[in-house]
Write a protein that holds these residues in place. Structure first.
Motif, PDB file in Angstrom:
ATOM      1  N   ASN A   1       0.834  -1.217   0.000  1.00 40.61           N
ATOM      2  CA  ASN A   1       0.000   0.000   0.000  1.00 40.61           C
ATOM      3  C   ASN A   1       0.862   1.256   0.000  1.00 40.61           C
ATOM      4  N   THR A   2       1.882   1.241  -0.808  1.00 41.52           N
ATOM      5  CA  THR A   2       2.843   2.334  -0.818  1.00 41.52           C
ATOM      6  C   THR A   2       3.133   2.783  -2.238  1.00 41.52           C
ATOM      7  N   VAL A   3       3.233   4.086  -2.395  1.00 43.04           N
ATOM      8  CA  VAL A   3       3.619   4.702  -3.661  1.00 43.04           C
ATOM      9  C   VAL A   3       4.938   5.425  -3.442  1.00 43.04           C
ATOM     10  N   TYR A   4       5.770   5.396  -4.466  1.00 41.36           N
ATOM     11  CA  TYR A   4       7.098   5.989  -4.356  1.00 41.36           C
ATOM     12  C   TYR A   4       7.288   7.068  -5.416  1.00 41.36           C
ATOM     13  N   LEU A   5       8.160   7.996  -5.097  1.00 43.56           N
ATOM     14  CA  LEU A   5       8.599   8.982  -6.079  1.00 43.56           C
ATOM     15  C   LEU A   5      10.117   9.037  -6.011  1.00 43.56           C
ATOM     16  N   GLN A   6      10.744   8.467  -7.009  1.00 40.05           N
ATOM     17  CA  GLN A   6      12.196   8.509  -7.098  1.00 40.05           C
ATOM     18  C   GLN A   6      12.595   9.773  -7.841  1.00 40.05           C
TER      19      GLN A   6
END
Length: 121
Positions: free
Chosen positions: A76-81
């Motif tokens: 349940n996690t979104v990332y922004l690299q």
């Protein structure tokens, strides 16, 4: 749905950071997720968005190639690299959840509290 953004901090120009946005609550709905940012003296700006499956992504034209959005639905996690960071990337970064991949903030129903990214020159 509650969203908790994290991963911000101080980084030198040219450096990288990865932001995370953890969702809790009614995450069984198939939400699209977006990242926005708010810099001092500027209006809120769309950064990137991703569909529920992760197959569809959408970026602000000015940030393509430096920022990458992804998600792990099992966590349940979104990332922004973010790579090759510039001083003008300094802002509070917010994650948001909504029914569709859109760049318009008003289309998102839930917002996290924001995490501060500071890029020094």
């Amino acid at each position: 749905v509650q969203l908790q953004a994290s991963g911000g901090g101080l980084v030198q120009a040219g450096g990288s950071l990865r932001l995370s946005c953890a969702a809790s609550g009614r995450t069984e709905n198939n939400y699209a997720m977006g990242w926005f940012r708010l810099a001092l003296g500027k209006e809120r700006e769309f950064v990137a968005a991703i569909g529920w499956s992760g197959r569809r992504t959408y970026y602000a034209d000015s940030l393509k190639g430096r920022f990458t959005i992804s998600r792990d639905n099992a966590k349940n996690t979104v990332y922004l690299q973010m790579i090759s960071l510039k001083p003008e990337d300094t802002a509070v970064y917010y994650c948001a959840a909504g029914p569709q991949i859109r760049s318009l903030a008003a289309t998102y129903d839930y917002w996290g509290q924001g995490t501060l990214v500071t890029v020094s020159s």
